[in-house]
Design a protein around this motif. Structure first.
Motif, PDB file in Angstrom:
ATOM      1  N   THR A  63      -8.321  -0.479  -1.958  1.00  0.00           N
ATOM      2  CA  THR A  63      -7.333  -1.343  -1.308  1.00  0.00           C
ATOM      3  C   THR A  63      -7.545  -1.461   0.189  1.00  0.00           C
ATOM      4  N   THR A 116       0.836  -1.209   0.000  1.00  0.00           N
ATOM      5  CA  THR A 116       0.000   0.000   0.000  1.00  0.00           C
ATOM      6  C   THR A 116       0.870   1.257   0.000  1.00  0.00           C
ATOM      7  N   TYR A 170      -2.494  -0.262 -11.320  1.00  0.00           N
ATOM      8  CA  TYR A 170      -2.809   1.043 -10.749  1.00  0.00           C
ATOM      9  C   TYR A 170      -2.098   2.138 -11.546  1.00  0.00           C
ATOM     10  N   ASN A 187      -7.358   4.273 -10.717  1.00  0.00           N
ATOM     11  CA  ASN A 187      -6.735   5.362  -9.962  1.00  0.00           C
ATOM     12  C   ASN A 187      -7.277   5.427  -8.542  1.00  0.00           C
ATOM     13  N   ASP A 188      -8.131   4.478  -8.186  1.00  0.00           N
ATOM     14  CA  ASP A 188      -8.825   4.500  -6.906  1.00  0.00           C
ATOM     15  C   ASP A 188      -8.107   3.621  -5.884  1.00  0.00           C
ATOM     16  N   LEU A 189      -7.308   4.240  -5.053  1.00  0.00           N
ATOM     17  CA  LEU A 189      -6.606   3.490  -4.008  1.00  0.00           C
ATOM     18  C   LEU A 189      -7.496   3.175  -2.807  1.00  0.00           C
ATOM     19  N   SER A 190      -8.658   3.798  -2.729  1.00  0.00           N
ATOM     20  CA  SER A 190      -9.536   3.549  -1.582  1.00  0.00           C
ATOM     21  C   SER A 190     -10.029   2.101  -1.568  1.00  0.00           C
ATOM     22  N   LEU A 231       2.296   1.808  -3.449  1.00  0.00           N
ATOM     23  CA  LEU A 231       1.313   2.387  -4.375  1.00  0.00           C
ATOM     24  C   LEU A 231       1.229   3.901  -4.205  1.00  0.00           C
ATOM     25  N   ARG A 232       1.236   4.340  -2.968  1.00  0.00           N
ATOM     26  CA  ARG A 232       1.172   5.783  -2.710  1.00  0.00           C
ATOM     27  C   ARG A 232       2.487   6.480  -3.080  1.00  0.00           C
ATOM     28  N   GLN A 250       2.930   6.688  -6.931  1.00  0.00           N
ATOM     29  CA  GLN A 250       1.756   7.116  -7.676  1.00  0.00           C
ATOM     30  C   GLN A 250       2.125   8.131  -8.761  1.00  0.00           C
TER      31      GLN A 250
END
Length: 156
Positions: A121, A69, A101, A116-119, A72-73, A76
């Motif tokens: 995860t 996680t 992603y 594009n939606d990491l929420s 990913l951030r 990005q």
């Protein structure tokens, strides 16, 4: 000796010295140019290695879901800029059906697509949920020019 003979000899000597100086200059320039090209190639290789070093920490490692996680951030912006693609395959979304992603990688190029939606995860009911304590195998993928193009995280 007569004056014209002395002048001809001085002119001949000056011509020989000029030719010798040009020859020395040419013989010095060619190896220097080759050395400059070699140095430039080595510098480019070194710059590429330094640029890719931030991804190398993941090469063939086992990492937790929280690290996935964070990656990913962290990457990005690189993924949105199509410098790298990020792939996550969780235990919920099944083998071979993971999620790209921000960008995707198809063995040749990185293209802008994927989610594009990491929420998603962090939603336990979603197939893209990344369990923070889950274990993921990581693989770095390179293109034909041996440049790092994708990070793959596959849950064990």
């Amino acid at each position: 000796m007569s004056k014209p003979v002395v002048l001809v000899m001085i002119l001949a000597a000056a011509l020989l010295i000029t030719i010798a100086a040009i020859n020395i200059g040419i013989n010095s320039y060619v190896p220097a140019a080759d050395a400059a090209k070699t140095s430039q190639t080595e510098f480019s290789t070194l710059a590429t290695e330094v640029k890719e070093q931030k991804y190398m920490a993941y090469d063939n490692q086992i990492v937790s879901g929280s690290i996935v996680t964070n990656a990913l951030r962290k990457y990005q912006k690189d993924a949105e800029g199509q410098q790298i693609a990020l792939y996550v395959e969780t235990g919920k979304n099944g083998k071979g059906s993971g999620t790209w992603y921000f960008s995707t990688f198809d063995k040749t190029s990185v293209t802008p697509s994927g989610t594009n939606d990491l929420s998603l995860t962090s939603k336990t009911t979603d197939p893209n949920y990344i369990n923070p304590s889950g274990l993921f195998d990581t693989v770095i993928e390179r293109d034909k020019n041996n440049v790092v193009r994708a990070l793959r995280f596959v849950q064990r």
